[in-house]
Scaffold this motif. Sequence first.
Motif, PDB file in Angstrom:
ATOM      1  N   ALA A 154       0.752  -1.224  -0.055  1.00 48.29           N
ATOM      2  CA  ALA A 154      -0.025   0.054   0.185  1.00 48.29           C
ATOM      3  C   ALA A 154       0.799   1.280  -0.037  1.00 48.29           C
ATOM      4  O   ALA A 154       0.299   2.309  -0.684  1.00 48.29           O
ATOM      5  N   GLY A 168      -5.060   1.106  -2.241  1.00 49.01           N
ATOM      6  CA  GLY A 168      -5.542  -0.118  -1.338  1.00 49.01           C
ATOM      7  C   GLY A 168      -5.933  -1.457  -1.962  1.00 49.01           C
ATOM      8  O   GLY A 168      -5.690  -2.444  -1.904  1.00 49.01           O
ATOM      9  N   ALA A 237      -8.355  -4.125   4.484  1.00 48.03           N
ATOM     10  CA  ALA A 237      -8.629  -2.989   3.753  1.00 48.03           C
ATOM     11  C   ALA A 237      -8.866  -1.707   4.876  1.00 48.03           C
ATOM     12  O   ALA A 237      -8.596  -0.711   4.821  1.00 48.03           O
ATOM     13  N   ILE A 240      -5.035  -0.912   6.084  1.00 43.82           N
ATOM     14  CA  ILE A 240      -4.059   0.133   5.028  1.00 43.82           C
ATOM     15  C   ILE A 240      -4.642   1.465   4.887  1.00 43.82           C
ATOM     16  O   ILE A 240      -4.043   2.154   4.484  1.00 43.82           O
ATOM     17  N   ALA A 245      -4.752   4.655   2.364  1.00 42.26           N
ATOM     18  CA  ALA A 245      -5.180   3.878   1.123  1.00 42.26           C
ATOM     19  C   ALA A 245      -6.784   3.651   0.934  1.00 42.26           C
ATOM     20  O   ALA A 245      -7.271   2.984   0.420  1.00 42.26           O
TER      21      ALA A 245
END
Length: 294
Positions: A154, A168, A237, A240, A245
């Motif tokens: 990332a 991301g 997710a 990051i 991201a």
Amino acid sequence: MHAPGSTAISAQEAAFRDLRRQRRATTLVGVAVLAVLLAAAAWMSEFHPASVVAGFPRIGEYLSKVLPSLEWANLLAGPETEGSLAFWFYRLDAWLLLLFETAQMAAIATLMGAAVAMLLAFPAAKTLGAPNWVFQLTRRLLEATRTVPEIVFALIFVWAFGVGALAGILAIALHTTGALGKLFADAMENVELRPWDGVRASGGTWFEACRFAVLPAALPDLLSYAMLRFEVNLRSASVIGFVGAGGIGEELYKVISFNYYEEISAIILLIIFAVMLIDMTSERLRRRVIEVVT
């Protein structure tokens, strides 16, 4: 004078006792070696019991700050009333939108990673007879992509593409390719090879044997691994986002940085509920696929 049968039984019992003593001695040696290695690992990593004991009270202090101050009398009151659920989730609309963005990032990344992993898994499965150099190259490639953490990817993609969800998605997809490629290949190696031999014996190509003999048998496991990875990617997710991201991770990093304690618990609770929903949905989908395949 002992009967021949009793002599044989006594000899077997003596041999069994000797074998059991050898196994016990081997187990004790193994446990001792493991204990020494664990002690060395704890010493090198500064894992001191005194530090752990001293840190536990501070964890409790932090949790006491993070948990909301709900009041039963005001539990269902409006967002302007302290002690209510609406006051705790006063930014619920914005958080749900960010969580939806995070879920979309995880879904796209999982789909991209699973698609590439599916293609690489066939040559990475040792039992499917790919040339050795192809097998070795594919395995090493999968190892490289899953060894580097998503947050490192990332950081690279944020530098290349700028702050946002694209970095991301690419980071998670790349790591997912390596992780799912290994799992997919292992699942294919466990497939019964008689259908494979049948397709090959009837003149089918290597690609046709992969498509019609291996893939249908391995599909339930592949789907299960992909759904599990979707859950993992939702959490990834969220993390990051700390490096710009995209998704709810950026919001979580912001509230942690500014010590907005109750907002931290609200966002984490939303992420937990999202993972639970994905888990229940994936289980139902996997059962449907198994029913269709079988």
